[in-house]
Enzyme design. Sequence first.
Site, PDB file in Angstrom:
ATOM      1  N   ARG A  46       0.847  -1.202   0.000  1.00  0.00           N
ATOM      2  CA  ARG A  46       0.000   0.000   0.000  1.00  0.00           C
ATOM      3  C   ARG A  46       0.879   1.247   0.000  1.00  0.00           C
ATOM      4  NH1 ARG A  46      -1.352   1.441   4.641  1.00  0.00           N
ATOM      5  NH2 ARG A  46      -2.166  -0.560   5.334  1.00  0.00           N
ATOM      6  N   TYR A  98     -17.822  17.659 -13.668  1.00  0.00           N
ATOM      7  CA  TYR A  98     -18.102  16.217 -13.742  1.00  0.00           C
ATOM      8  C   TYR A  98     -19.074  15.839 -12.613  1.00  0.00           C
ATOM      9  CZ  TYR A  98     -17.318  11.207 -13.397  1.00  0.00           C
ATOM     10  OH  TYR A  98     -17.497   9.851 -13.327  1.00  0.00           O
ATOM     11  N   ASP A 170      -8.842  20.011 -13.064  1.00  0.00           N
ATOM     12  CA  ASP A 170      -9.108  18.659 -13.552  1.00  0.00           C
ATOM     13  C   ASP A 170      -8.802  18.672 -15.048  1.00  0.00           C
ATOM     14  OD1 ASP A 170     -10.263  16.355 -14.635  1.00  0.00           O
ATOM     15  OD2 ASP A 170     -11.899  16.317 -13.178  1.00  0.00           O
ATOM     16  N   LYS A 195      -9.423   7.686 -18.403  1.00  0.00           N
ATOM     17  CA  LYS A 195      -9.850   8.253 -19.683  1.00  0.00           C
ATOM     18  C   LYS A 195      -8.677   8.275 -20.669  1.00  0.00           C
ATOM     19  CE  LYS A 195     -13.537   8.672 -17.176  1.00  0.00           C
ATOM     20  NZ  LYS A 195     -13.899   9.904 -16.476  1.00  0.00           N
TER      21      LYS A 195
END
Length: 381
Positions: A46, A98, A170, A195
């Site tokens: 992690r 978004y 963003d 994306k």
Amino acid sequence: MKFGTKAIHAGVQPDPTTGAIMTPIYQTSTYVQESPGKHKGYEYARTQNPTRDALQANLAALENGKHGICYASGLGATDAILKLFKPGDEIIASSDLYGGTYRIMVRVFAEFGLTFKFVSLDNPANLEAALTDKTRLVWIETPTNPLLRIVDIVAIAQITQQRGIRLVVDNTFASPYLQNPLNLGADLVVHSVTKYIGGHSDTVMGAIVTNDDDMAARLKFIQNACGAVPGPQDCFLALRGIKTLHVRMERHCQNAQRVAEYLQQHPKVSQVYYPGLPDHPGHELAKRQMRGFGGMASFELVGDSLPEAVRVMESFEVFSLGESLGGVESLCTHPASMTHASIPKPEREANGLKDTLIRLSVGIEDVDDLIEDLERAIAQI
Ligand SMILES: *Cc1c(COP(=O)(O)O)cnc(C)c1O
């Protein structure tokens, strides 16, 4: 180093043990220590993973930043940024946002005492008017989703920098190939790697890039402490996707330009939203702050009938109907019922998002086939 070379080489080197040119997928949860606390810089996966390290270094280079930090999704990255703030802090976000970003703000972090204001930031003067002495962060997207409005990053950054307020951009829609917000004055860049960066519709991931050492340290702490880390296989897929980012983006831009021009002259299309069209209100600004106009375009049909818009979306053969964007294959989305359904209808409409708007993620297929598909589908009404 120029972009295409960085995309392929930054952050990666041949595997030291075998010379493998591709960064291995370090599919491990832990690392063996020689004696307690004596290790090779890796303790638990992690906290650190070599495949993730390579990706983070690569993404930092693509955004001209010092630090790249990856999360399990774009919203995981958003979550980490919002955790930098405290109850009472105010965040101003652009109203054309978004849907998931809006949702995490108003449904999750507002419950923890952060306050949010949504303001139309394609006019930077609106930001001046909305600021208070509690404002700590401004959050913008450009081009915006799904109306492809262009926000002036330099103008917004001038306002935030003067007052010591942080600015997040963003950059998912543009990708680092077309726009680098850190160079325009932003403090943090956030991406849905899902994306364009991943580019092949096979991974969900998010990333933050920054030059700010203090915020990077806090974001890395949150990455480890809260645990929204991407797995090594996904990091490998993202690294592999990035190697062709520059080539893909060129074709996305060319195809979207052709598609937008085709739609604009179509008698059954009333409105086309694409920053590459000279009559788009953000066209000149997009030319200044971007290196291309991207692969996203939206349109509305004459008559504004929802059943007709649905018929068109059902009639596509090459465009697939689905959420998401930025993959090599063309997609179409109905924002009002899909990506933006979490924003109440009155707010959507106040913001110019009609229930009949169709959003296209123009892929890198042969553009003649895409245009033929649009022609055929629109002929159904
Ligand atoms: C998809 C998307 C996100 C969220 O990213 P996930 O990887 O789906 O969590 C954030 N911003 C924009 C602009 C997006 O398109």
